[in-house]
Enzyme design. Sequence first.
Site, PDB file in Angstrom:
ATOM      1  N   HIS A 190       3.805  -2.280   3.048  1.00 43.17           N
ATOM      2  CA  HIS A 190       3.814  -0.938   2.470  1.00 43.17           C
ATOM      3  C   HIS A 190       5.108  -0.688   1.717  1.00 43.17           C
ATOM      4  O   HIS A 190       6.181  -1.101   2.173  1.00 43.17           O
ATOM      5  CB  HIS A 190       3.647   0.124   3.568  1.00 43.17           C
ATOM      6  CG  HIS A 190       2.359   0.005   4.317  1.00 43.17           C
ATOM      7  ND1 HIS A 190       2.195  -0.880   5.362  1.00 43.17           N
ATOM      8  CD2 HIS A 190       1.164   0.621   4.148  1.00 43.17           C
ATOM      9  CE1 HIS A 190       0.949  -0.786   5.819  1.00 43.17           C
ATOM     10  NE2 HIS A 190       0.312   0.115   5.106  1.00 43.17           N
ATOM     11  N   ASP A 241       0.813  -1.223   0.000  1.00 46.76           N
ATOM     12  CA  ASP A 241       0.000   0.000   0.000  1.00 46.76           C
ATOM     13  C   ASP A 241       0.845   1.269   0.000  1.00 46.76           C
ATOM     14  O   ASP A 241       2.008   1.267   0.396  1.00 46.76           O
ATOM     15  CB  ASP A 241      -0.894   0.037   1.249  1.00 46.76           C
ATOM     16  CG  ASP A 241      -2.072  -0.915   1.150  1.00 46.76           C
ATOM     17  OD1 ASP A 241      -2.105  -1.739   0.228  1.00 46.76           O
ATOM     18  OD2 ASP A 241      -2.964  -0.827   2.021  1.00 46.76           O
TER      19      ASP A 241
END
Length: 277
Positions: free
Chosen positions: A242, A97
Site C-alpha cells: 500500500h 493499493d
Amino acid sequence: MKKDQLLTRRRLLIAGTGAVGAAATAGVLTAVTGDGPAGSDPVAGPQARRPLGSSAYRLQPLTGYGPPQAAPRRTLVRREPLLRVSGRGRTMVLTFDDGPDPRYTPDILDILAEYDVRAMFFVCGEKVAGSPNLLARMADEGHVVGNHTWSHPMLTRLTRRQIRSQMERTCDVIEEACGEPPEWFRAPYGAWNRAAFQLGAELGMEALGWTLDTLDWAKPGARAIVRRVERGAAPGVVVLSHDAGGDRSQSVRALRRYLPELLDSGYHVTVPRRHYA
C-alpha cells in the site's frame, strides 16, 4: 412430539444456524485502525454492518473470497480475479493499493525508477482528485494504473448502481489524468461479488487479485514486511502493498530493501498482460 413443539424446535435450529453463519463471517472481518488491530475481538453484530468511515479505516483483506458459482452464460465474464501471472523467467508483479498519497507515492516511484522497474497502482478516485499529477507520472514512467473504486467501500454491501458509480467515477479521473481508461480493477479488501466482476467487465477492466499480502497495512515493521516478501517470492507471485491509507513509511523502507534483493536473485519484476476470458 406435538406439532407446536416441532415448530418451536425448527425455529431454534434455524436461529442457531444463522448465529453460526454470522459468527463465521464476523471472524473474517478483523478491524484495523491506524495503530494496528482494534482490539482482539472480531467485528460482530450491528458493528459489522456499519458503513465504512474514512479511507484510513481498513479491514483484513479477505484473501480467497470469491463470487458465487453460477451456470455459464453466453457472455463470458471472469468468475474469479486473476491471481497469477506467467512465471516464465522468474517473473513477479508488485502492486500498490489505496493511493495516491503525496507523502509516500513519490518515494515509491523514485525507488522503482532507480531500479528501472514497473509496477501496478490501484488508485482510489477520491485520492486521485487531489493528486492527478502523480497519476500522470505513473503513466509517463510506464506503470499500470488500475481502478480501486472511488472511496474504498466494501462492494459486497453496495447495490449494483452504487458499485457502477464507484467504478465509473474512478475510470473517468484515471482517463483524465493518464490519457486512457484503466484496464485493471481490484476490489477493496479483496471482497468480490458477481456484480463487481460483471460491471468491471462491462467497463473494459479485468480483475486482479494477489498471492502475497505483505501485511503492511497492519504496520508490522519494515523488517517484517521484507521477510514476508523474501519468504513468499516465487515465479508468478503478485505482491500486495500500500502507498496510502495511513502511515506507509514502513512500506517505503521495505521496498527500498527487498526490491534490489529480488532483482539480485534473478527475479524479473514487471506488469502483467491482459488475459481475456
